[in-house]
Design an enzyme around this catalytic site. Structure first.
Site: not given
Length: 622
Positions: A118, A81-82, A386, A166
């Site tokens: 992209k 992935s990017t 605490c 792509e």
């Protein structure tokens, strides 16, 4: 799944959330989404990141749906992935990392960056010799979708060599002929890729040459300097979008120099030499109704309660103000009017203050009521007793080392019952947990997770990072443990730490002081957990003969308890040659879970020694 989809995210168990997210992803990748992209990215994904930060959908490539009818293919190089970025300073940080890599290589020439659209489609790999096309899949194995090519898929770029790109549809074609029947171009393409029986619209689009596999290296785009990129970032992003005939989902920026790329490398999710610039989403002006001050390990964080506002597909009612200094500088408080935005997977962010008010900053801790201390821009509680600080510290420890089920509400119940430290929780039995008010099933599950934490190999740098010391995260912990072991880390002085690149004088002093206060906890964790010495001190690595894996050829396969990329880097650092597949010269095949028979049979046929992850850890620790 329908019942889970109707359940508010805060009422889902971690297991239910994981199941639901996996289901969403599978349906989306198959082209039949059951929720919108906005709902997945903006409502569910931030919850998953907060509660299960080590979930595979976050740390690894989000897997494509698998059509079992078609052949699977092992990519020669993982398809990743990017990394996403939304702000200018994130691109600045990326450029700085690239320049640092160039400096480490001794390069003097100016780095150039490629700026390309992209494309919003389906990532795919093309194998020229066989004229085959495969999806990215899970990054390692893809699905054969060559049927699209046989039915008219157009290749854009050089088809005589292997390539990646792509699969997408021409935006003009989608708008004219498909928009009324399909929600999104990507879903349309994904549906075709995951079906052997093409629908009529798909067949026609392929016949019309409207569906393309666009090779990334065929996209005509500028190569520019860092100065030009940073000065005109938005202009180049807009140009990339306007000049693309396909639907885009941002802009991809990558360093051009191949040597720098190789040096920067990658993790299991993305390449370090590449980043995707996404656009900031909607902006809204909202009124602040009040401020909650949440007590954490190292600071008290202001959270703004705002009028319910729908923004980028999600209903926003809370926005972090990060620290008290921000509240003071922007004049935040009840009645103030602020501008906020939200985009992608990031949390809502304040853009600025439109109508400021006089801020009211606590002088005492909201939990224990003791006076707060200012540290730079933040207010902090320094009371070790605490209860909210104790809750935060325990929750953080288990999150970093990858132990599930110890969310804030669970840990708060443990602290309320007197188990206020990490050391007090590891010895708990199911009877103890029942005594805290947990049910039988939850008690058994919590006990199982505790035992798993004790027996599962855990890298020492994760244990050090889990202490929650300010400025000592995973990266800094790795740096320290290159010079000293975790068991002797309390002996390191501030001067010695300052001598390590990346540690300033004040930071070194604060870290070593904090480590001294946690000496007992460090000793306890070293003796209780299955510690893996991931970083041999440099004194051990000075001479090549001392490298524990020198001369060995190693292949890793299967699902590991540790990060696979980290294991490969570590093995190379210890002198091994890491191979992606079993060869005749392979010395060891290191196996995790879910190992396929093919690789095991290949190892046996070649006489390769097969060892488990635990045996490998013993090998490097010897």
């Amino acid at each position: 799944m329908q019942n889970l989809m109707k359940t508010p995210t805060h009422l889902l168990t971690d297991e239910q959330l994981s199941q639901l997210m996996t289901y969403f992803n599978e349906q989306y990748r198959s082209g039949s989404p059951v929720v919108s992209d906005v709902t997945f990215d903006l409502i569910y994904m931030p919850v998953l990141k907060s509660r299960l930060p080590h979930h595979p959908l976050i740390t690894k490539v989000q897997p494509e749906a698998v059509n079992v009818i078609n052949d699977r293919y092992q990519h020669k190089t993982p398809m990743l992935s990017t990394l996403k970025a939304y702000e200018h300073d994130e691109i600045q940080s990326f450029v700085d990392r690239c320049q640092q890599a160039a400096n480490e290589l001794g390069m003097t020439e100016e780095l150039l960056y490629r700026v390309s659209p992209k494309l919003d489609g389906l990532a795919a790999s093309y194998i020229a010799a066989d004229e085959k096309i495969y999806t990215r899949g899970d990054g390692k194995y893809g699905n054969d979708i060559t049927h699209l090519y046989h039915n008219g898929l157009k290749l854009v770029g050089d088809s005589n060599s292997n390539n990646i790109g792509e699969i997408t549809v021409l935006q003009s074609y989608f708008e004219e002929k498909l928009k009324g029947s399909f929600a999104h171009p990507r879903n349309f393409v994904a549906g075709l890729a995951n079906s052997d029986n093409l629908n009529d619209a798909g067949k026609q689009a392929l016949t019309d040459n409207a569906i393309h596999l666009v090779f990334f290296n065929a996209i005509n785009c500028p190569h520019i300097s860092a100065a030009e990129l940073l000065t005109n970032l938005e202009s180049y992003c807009e140009q990339a979008k306007q000049h693309s005939p396909y639907l885009t989902d941002g802009t991809v920026i990558e360093v051009v120099n191949g040597t720098v790329k190789k040096h920067m490398g990658n993790n299991e999710h993305h390449h370090h030499w590449q980043i995707a610039k996404k656009s900031v989403g909607e902006v809204a002006d909202v009124r602040i109704k009040g401020i909650e001050w949440n007590v954490g390990r190292n600071k008290i964080t202001p959270v703004l309660l705002i009028e319910p506002t729908r923004l980028s597909g999600a209903m926003i009612q809370r926005v972090t103000a990060h620290h008290a200094g921000n509240v003071n500088n922007l004049g935040l408080g009840e009645g103030a009017l602020i501008s906020i935005t939200r985009s992608g997977e990031i949390i809502p962010k304040i853009l600025g203050s439109i109508e400021a008010v006089k801020p009211s900053i606590p002088t005492h801790c909201p939990c224990c009521s003791l006076p707060v201390h200012w540290v730079n821009d933040a207010i902090t509680c320094v009371n070790n007793d605490c209860s909210e600080r104790q809750v935060s510290a325990i929750e953080y420890h288990f999150s970093v080392i990858g132990v599930d089920l110890f969310g804030r509400q669970t840990v708060r119940k443990l602290v309320e019952n007197g188990y206020s430290s990490v050391e007090s929780i590891y010895p708990l039995s199911t009877v103890d947990l029942l005594g805290c008010g947990f049910g039988v099933g939850q008690s058994e599950n919590l006990f199982t997770e505790i035992q798993k934490a004790k027996t599962t190999p855990i890298n020492d740098y994760l244990i050090l990072a889990s202490l929650g010391i300010h400025s000592l995260g995973r990266g800094s912990s790795k740096k320290m443990l290159k010079h000293v072991s975790l068991s002797t880390i309390t002996t390191m002085t501030a001067d010695q730490l300052q001598a390590i690149d990346g540690f300033g004088e004040l930071t070194a002093k604060n870290i070593t002081t904090a480590i001294e206060t946690k000496a007992e906890q460090i000793s306890f964790l070293c003796n209780t957990l299955n510690l893996v010495n991931s970083m041999k001190p440099m004194s051990v690595l000075n001479e090549e003969d001392n490298l524990p894996l020198s001369g060995l050829y190693i292949t890793f396969t299967g699902k590991m308890e540790q990060n696979r990329s980290d294991m490969c880097s570590e093995a190379e650092r210890f002198g091994a040659v890491v191979q992606s597949s079993v060869g005749r010269n392979t010395t060891y095949l290191v196996i995790g879970s879910n190992v396929g028979a093919t690789k095991l049979n290949a190892a046996k046929a070649k006489g390769v020694i097969i060892i488990t992850e635990a045996e490998y850890n013993n090998l490097i620790a010897a």
